[in-house]
Design an enzyme around this catalytic site. Structure first.
Site: not given
Ligand code: GLN
Length: 488
Positions: A78, A155, A179
């Site tokens: 990420k 997210s 997330s």
């Protein structure tokens, strides 16, 4: 190639150890898959040369008998984790040119264990969002999309999309309010948020420091246990890092749930809930009983205050954490300015997107003199009550079973202009962050439209072993073997 991509991490590890495949072959297959699925926009940077170099090194280690636990397994990161000499943007304009001179502890742990870095994955700007739509690179797309592009969730949308599309075997995520678990549920993969303090936050771009926690995205529960064991561990560089030893998670996988008590919280049956989700939750309960667990009705009475408390605490911490982006040392700086204040104002206005600016304003308001007691302090008191609800529940149950999300993946753009509707996505996931307890989302079925749905399991703080025992059982009962239609 397809065959290589269909191996789980556990299977690939076995094949690598037995030298049936090489790490370079496996990595090459993933790099090709990244190219072929570029339309999903789940990678924001691909580090192909680095990947091949790391893979070649893994092959040497395997040959020399010094392989780490993740040796040769391709990992996507990420874009919130600092990676040395590799651009790290938090998917924000303000950090577009930021290249960290250091590596986050979690990614360092993964490379030490032999993981191979494929690249950086798309996410919401500073991890604020539930659809990956606040990213300055545009949204990641859910590989389950048919006619209309669907949200991969957020997210960590890029992480979930890539693992589902088989363009990453493993991926890191962060979970501040859901997330990891929400995008995992939307994309039909396993997403796990550990106990607060299990994974070091050092080198992860901060959103809300008392809630942020890194965790793994994988295709199977066994892979999740494998990856988490490599990511986690005490780190003196993070003062909130926990010294507690991680239990043997691989062993936990085969423990089963016989004699375990699984709590079913009455408050998670919410008004207007999608009947499909209610049915899946009921199905999950039946599976647990069939596998030998006992269901216990429990009450988590402060559940309805979790979302409002989260949307005070998280923005408050964000407004403080994001104060550092002032255009002075790094990040975007606007040149056409009259004064220092003007520079701060213009740089921040140009560098931050709408949702981030909204959170900064809410957070600054909640922390301001005169409102602090009414908002921030009150939210912290509510947080304590939520933690107490869980403490009481875990005195009589081993784990808690809930839905992971209120709906299946929705169309991109559908909720973009309505922040409150977007925030409701987190209703089942936020309480675990406020309480600091571990949670996992396991794909458990398909909606009537053929989209994946997840169930969430929660366990007491530092009881990841119980979480994996129940999750492995749920996975085998649900037998969710379908892969995303766009996946290779
Ligand atoms: N969707 C939540 C938010 O927007 C959670 C984000 C996260 O966990 N990073 O705050």
């Amino acid at each position: 190639m397809t065959e290589l991509l269909s191996l789980s991490a556990t299977e690939a590890k076995r094949a690598l150890t037995q030298k049936e495949i090489s790490a370079v072959e496996l990595t090459t297959a993933y790099l090709e898959a990244i190219d072929q699925t570029a339309g999903l926009n789940n990678y924001v940077a691909v580090t192909a040369d680095k990947a091949l170099e790391m893979a070649a090194n893994s092959d040497k280690k395997i040959a020399g008998g010094t392989a780490g636990t993740l040796e040769g397994l391709p990992v996507g990161v990420k874009d919130l984790f600092c990676t040395q000499d590799v651009s790290t943007t938090a998917c924000s304009e303000i950090l577009r040119n930021f290249v960290p001179p250091y590596e986050s502890t979690v990614t360092d742990n993964l490379w030490q264990a032999g993981g191979v870095m494929l690249g950086k994955l798309n996410c919401d700007e500073f991890a604020m969002g539930s659809a990956n739509e606040t990213s300055c690179f545009g949204p990641a797309v859910n590989p389950w999309s048919a006619e209309v592009p669907l949200a991969a969730g957020g997210s960590s949308g890029g992480s979930a999309s890539a693992v589902a599309a088989r363009s990453a075997l493993l991926a890191t995520g962060t979970d501040t309010g859901g997330s990891i678990r929400q995008p995992a549920a939307f994309c039909g993969v396993v997403g796990m948020k550990p106990t607060y303090g299990r994974c070091s936050r050092w080198g992860i771009v901060a959103f809300a420091s008392s809630l942020d926690q890194a965790g793994p995205f994988t295709r199977t529960v066994a892979d999740s246990a494998l990856m988490l064991s490599a990511m986690a561990g005490h780190d003196p560089k993070d003062s909130t890092s926990a010294p507690d030893e991680m239990p043997d998670l691989t062993k936990a996988l085969s423990c089963g749930v016989k004699g375990m008590k699984i709590g079913i919280p009455a408050e998670y049956e919410m008004d207007g809930m999608d009947p499909e989700i209610v049915a899946l939750w009921q199905q999950g309960q039946n599976w647990m009983v069939e596998a030998g667990a006992e269901l216990v009705e429990i009450s988590l009475p402060h559940t309805k205050y979790a979302l409002p408390a989260y949307y005070i605490i998280a923005p408050a911490e964000a407004s403080s954490n994001l104060a550092r982006y002032d255009g002075v040392r790094y990040g975007v700086r606007t040149d056409d300015v009259q004064s220092l204040d003007d520079m701060y104002e213009k740089s921040r206005a140009a560098g931050f997107g709408d949702e981030v600016q909204r959170r900064i304003m809410i957070g600054t308001y909640a922390l301001s003199a005169g409102y602090y007691d009414a908002y921030y302090k009150k939210a912290q008191q509510v947080r304590r009550l939520i933690r107490q609800d869980f403490d009481t529940a875990f005195a009589s149950v081993d784990a808690i079973l809930t839905p992971a999300t209120p709906t299946a993946a929705f169309a991109l753009g559908q909720k973009q202009d309505d922040p409150l509707t977007m925030y409701l996505n987190d209703v089942f996931t936020v309480p675990a962050n406020l309480a600091g307890i571990p949670g996992i989302s396991v794909p458990a079925g398909l909606s009537k439209d053929g989209l994946p749905l997840g169930l969430q399991l929660l366990a007491g703080a530092f009881c990841e072993d119980k979480l994996y025992a129940t999750a492995a059982t749920l996975e085998s009962m649900a037998n969710f073997t379908t892969s995303a239609p766009k996946a290779a």
